[in-house]
Scaffold this motif. Structure first.
Motif, PDB file in Angstrom:
ATOM      1  N   ILE A  77      -2.922   4.278   8.801  1.00 12.33           N
ATOM      2  CA  ILE A  77      -2.321   4.651   7.517  1.00 12.33           C
ATOM      3  C   ILE A  77      -3.034   3.919   6.384  1.00 12.33           C
ATOM      4  CG2 ILE A  77      -0.208   4.630   6.133  1.00 12.33           C
ATOM      5  CD1 ILE A  77      -0.161   6.572   8.532  1.00 12.33           C
ATOM      6  N   ASP A  78      -3.400   4.674   5.346  1.00 12.11           N
ATOM      7  CA  ASP A  78      -4.092   4.100   4.192  1.00 12.11           C
ATOM      8  C   ASP A  78      -3.144   3.774   3.045  1.00 12.11           C
ATOM      9  OD1 ASP A  78      -6.781   4.523   5.313  1.00 12.11           O
ATOM     10  OD2 ASP A  78      -6.338   6.658   5.020  1.00 12.11           O
ATOM     11  N   GLU A  79      -2.194   4.675   2.788  1.00 17.01           N
ATOM     12  CA  GLU A  79      -1.293   4.491   1.656  1.00 17.01           C
ATOM     13  C   GLU A  79       0.133   4.856   2.058  1.00 17.01           C
ATOM     14  OE1 GLU A  79      -2.534   5.636  -2.240  1.00 17.01           O
ATOM     15  OE2 GLU A  79      -4.614   5.996  -1.632  1.00 17.01           O
ATOM     16  N   VAL A  80       1.096   4.240   1.364  1.00 14.48           N
ATOM     17  CA  VAL A  80       2.514   4.482   1.645  1.00 14.48           C
ATOM     18  C   VAL A  80       3.253   4.660   0.323  1.00 14.48           C
ATOM     19  CG1 VAL A  80       4.647   3.488   2.565  1.00 14.48           C
ATOM     20  CG2 VAL A  80       2.490   3.188   3.811  1.00 14.48           C
ATOM     21  N   PHE A  81       4.086   5.691   0.271  1.00 15.68           N
ATOM     22  CA  PHE A  81       4.900   5.944  -0.922  1.00 15.68           C
ATOM     23  C   PHE A  81       6.376   5.886  -0.549  1.00 15.68           C
ATOM     24  CE2 PHE A  81       7.095   9.325  -3.541  1.00 15.68           C
ATOM     25  CZ  PHE A  81       7.238   8.538  -4.666  1.00 15.68           C
ATOM     26  N   ILE A  82       7.105   4.957  -1.174  1.00 15.45           N
ATOM     27  CA  ILE A  82       8.558   4.864  -1.009  1.00 15.45           C
ATOM     28  C   ILE A  82       9.188   5.227  -2.343  1.00 15.45           C
ATOM     29  CG2 ILE A  82      10.515   3.389  -0.418  1.00 15.45           C
ATOM     30  CD1 ILE A  82       8.645   1.708   1.276  1.00 15.45           C
ATOM     31  N   GLY A  83       9.800   6.397  -2.405  1.00 13.94           N
ATOM     32  CA  GLY A  83      10.384   6.869  -3.649  1.00 13.94           C
ATOM     33  C   GLY A  83      10.863   8.295  -3.518  1.00 13.94           C
ATOM     34  N   SER A  84      11.107   8.943  -4.630  1.00 13.77           N
ATOM     35  CA  SER A  84      11.587  10.316  -4.787  1.00 13.77           C
ATOM     36  C   SER A  84      13.111  10.363  -4.681  1.00 13.77           C
ATOM     37  CB  SER A  84      10.959  11.281  -3.771  1.00 13.77           C
ATOM     38  OG  SER A  84      11.694  11.334  -2.572  1.00 13.77           O
ATOM     39  N   CYS A  85      13.654  11.554  -4.923  1.00 14.43           N
ATOM     40  CA  CYS A  85      15.112  11.729  -4.905  1.00 14.43           C
ATOM     41  C   CYS A  85      15.690  11.652  -3.501  1.00 14.43           C
ATOM     42  CB  CYS A  85      15.482  13.060  -5.550  1.00 14.43           C
ATOM     43  SG  CYS A  85      14.742  14.499  -4.723  1.00 14.43           S
ATOM     44  N   ALA A 136       0.112 -10.107   1.887  1.00 19.43           N
ATOM     45  CA  ALA A 136      -1.051  -9.240   1.699  1.00 19.43           C
ATOM     46  C   ALA A 136      -0.899  -8.006   2.578  1.00 19.43           C
ATOM     47  CB  ALA A 136      -2.345  -9.970   2.035  1.00 19.43           C
ATOM     48  N   LEU A 137      -0.826  -6.841   1.959  1.00 25.71           N
ATOM     49  CA  LEU A 137      -0.650  -5.599   2.698  1.00 25.71           C
ATOM     50  C   LEU A 137      -1.995  -4.987   3.084  1.00 25.71           C
ATOM     51  CD1 LEU A 137       2.131  -3.999   0.479  1.00 25.71           C
ATOM     52  CD2 LEU A 137       2.407  -4.641   2.882  1.00 25.71           C
ATOM     53  N   PRO A 138      -2.083  -4.389   4.270  1.00 22.45           N
ATOM     54  CA  PRO A 138      -3.314  -3.692   4.661  1.00 22.45           C
ATOM     55  C   PRO A 138      -3.367  -2.262   4.126  1.00 22.45           C
ATOM     56  CG  PRO A 138      -1.771  -3.665   6.477  1.00 22.45           C
ATOM     57  CD  PRO A 138      -1.126  -4.478   5.382  1.00 22.45           C
ATOM     58  N   LYS A 152      -8.529  12.292   0.647  1.00 23.45           N
ATOM     59  CA  LYS A 152      -8.692  12.282   2.105  1.00 23.45           C
ATOM     60  C   LYS A 152      -8.054  11.067   2.788  1.00 23.45           C
ATOM     61  CE  LYS A 152     -12.919  15.036   1.921  1.00 23.45           C
ATOM     62  NZ  LYS A 152     -14.360  15.141   2.316  1.00 23.45           N
ATOM     63  N   THR A 153      -7.052  10.480   2.145  1.00 26.58           N
ATOM     64  CA  THR A 153      -6.353   9.356   2.757  1.00 26.58           C
ATOM     65  C   THR A 153      -5.249   9.864   3.690  1.00 26.58           C
ATOM     66  OG1 THR A 153      -4.950   9.249   0.784  1.00 26.58           O
ATOM     67  CG2 THR A 153      -6.803   7.714   0.908  1.00 26.58           C
ATOM     68  N   THR A 154      -4.803   8.983   4.582  1.00 27.34           N
ATOM     69  CA  THR A 154      -3.661   9.281   5.443  1.00 27.34           C
ATOM     70  C   THR A 154      -2.473   8.489   4.911  1.00 27.34           C
ATOM     71  OG1 THR A 154      -5.096   9.645   7.348  1.00 27.34           O
ATOM     72  CG2 THR A 154      -2.771   9.268   7.803  1.00 27.34           C
ATOM     73  N   GLY A 178      -0.527  -1.119   8.601  1.00 28.09           N
ATOM     74  CA  GLY A 178      -1.713  -0.300   8.386  1.00 28.09           C
ATOM     75  C   GLY A 178      -1.821   0.836   9.389  1.00 28.09           C
ATOM     76  N   ARG A 179      -0.730   1.104  10.077  1.00 28.13           N
ATOM     77  CA  ARG A 179      -0.668   2.184  11.061  1.00 28.13           C
ATOM     78  C   ARG A 179       0.799   2.490  11.340  1.00 28.13           C
ATOM     79  NH1 ARG A 179       1.030  -0.345  15.628  1.00 28.13           N
ATOM     80  NH2 ARG A 179       0.559  -2.579  15.801  1.00 28.13           N
ATOM     81  N   LEU A 180       1.038   3.618  11.968  1.00 25.75           N
ATOM     82  CA  LEU A 180       2.390   3.908  12.408  1.00 25.75           C
ATOM     83  C   LEU A 180       2.732   3.014  13.595  1.00 25.75           C
ATOM     84  CD1 LEU A 180       2.433   7.813  12.226  1.00 25.75           C
ATOM     85  CD2 LEU A 180       3.610   6.213  10.701  1.00 25.75           C
ATOM     86  N   PRO A 181       3.900   2.393  13.577  1.00 29.05           N
ATOM     87  CA  PRO A 181       4.248   1.465  14.661  1.00 29.05           C
ATOM     88  C   PRO A 181       4.604   2.210  15.939  1.00 29.05           C
ATOM     89  CG  PRO A 181       6.131   1.782  13.244  1.00 29.05           C
ATOM     90  CD  PRO A 181       4.990   2.529  12.601  1.00 29.05           C
ATOM     91  N   THR A 182       4.622   1.486  17.029  1.00 28.81           N
ATOM     92  CA  THR A 182       5.195   2.038  18.251  1.00 28.81           C
ATOM     93  C   THR A 182       6.713   2.038  18.083  1.00 28.81           C
ATOM     94  OG1 THR A 182       5.419  -0.111  19.332  1.00 28.81           O
ATOM     95  CG2 THR A 182       3.313   1.064  19.604  1.00 28.81           C
TER      96      THR A 182
END
Length: 230
Positions: free
Chosen positions: A58-66, A85-87, A137-139, A173-177
């Motif tokens: 995972i490159d970027e994460v968005f926490i938000g919206s309605c 420090a976030l990856p 082209k980010t995930t 920096g990735r989806l967890p198990t």
């Protein structure tokens, strides 16, 4: 506004007619759901179990919206509390100014800032892709409602997930198990009553006072007439 006030004085909820028929009835046994569910890129109908997507970079994460409320940001803050420090590139955007103000008062914005998150002006932000965009082209993991191609960013691959799963992914920096997710969430679950308490705007004097006004008798009469006609 007048019609809403009239409804609040005598609230009634819509109900199905007796014997109503439905196109389809879907029953879901929640006892059978033992792990988080995501929507895979780039289709909000492509639902998958976390175990089928785990370890995806995972490159970027968005926490938000309605789709979020203040409890989701508290949970994210508790998951980020020890992070310096976030990856990933983490975007934080509460849905309303009231949520943002309360989160500032409770100290969560300090946690977000220390972790290196980018806080956006409350509102739609990346969900609509009109205030800002993720990298080409980010995930991405997003808590928004849709992940159509190019909506959040050009060529971006977007997973839709809960705020909690998004926050965990931002720290790895990735989806967890599934096991990693459950272990990381365990301390947050113990504080659920406090973490997920609602923000009742009618109990915030600053916002109640600024919204206080009275409708004219004419407006109230028109609203009553419309309600009666309906």
């Amino acid at each position: 506004v007048a019609r809403m006030e009239d409804w609040l004085a005598n609230p009634t909820l819509m109900e199905a007619d007796p014997g109503a028929k439905y196109a389809e009835v879907i029953e879901i046994n929640l006892d059978e759901i033992t792990e988080p569910i995501l929507c895979a890129p780039n289709d909000p109908d492509d639902a998958r179990l976390l175990s089928a997507c785990q370890d995806t970079k995972i490159d970027e994460v968005f926490i938000g919206s309605c789709m979020t409320n203040i409890g989701h940001f508290r949970a994210a803050g508790k998951l980020l509390k020890e992070v310096e420090a976030l990856p990933t590139r983490l975007w934080i955007c509460p849905p309303t100014k009231m949520d943002a103000a309360q989160l500032v008062e409770e100290g969560y914005y300090s946690i977000f800032g220390k972790a290196g998150a980018r806080t956006e002006m409350p509102g739609c932000s990346l969900c609509m892709g009109n205030q800002a965009r993720v990298g080409d082209k980010t995930t991405v993991v997003s808590t928004s409602t849709r992940n159509f191609p190019n909506r959040l960013g050009k060529g971006a691959n977007v997973f839709l997930a809960s705020a909690e799963l998004a926050a965990v992914a931002s720290t790895l920096g990735r989806l967890p198990t599934v096991e990693e997710y459950k272990a990381t969430m365990a301390p947050v679950d113990t504080t659920a009553a406090d973490t997920y308490r609602y923000l009742n705007f009618d109990q915030l004097p600053a916002f109640v006072d600024s919204a206080d006004f009275d409708l004219s008798p004419e407006a109230k009469a028109q609203a009553k007439a419309l309600s009666s006609a309906a």
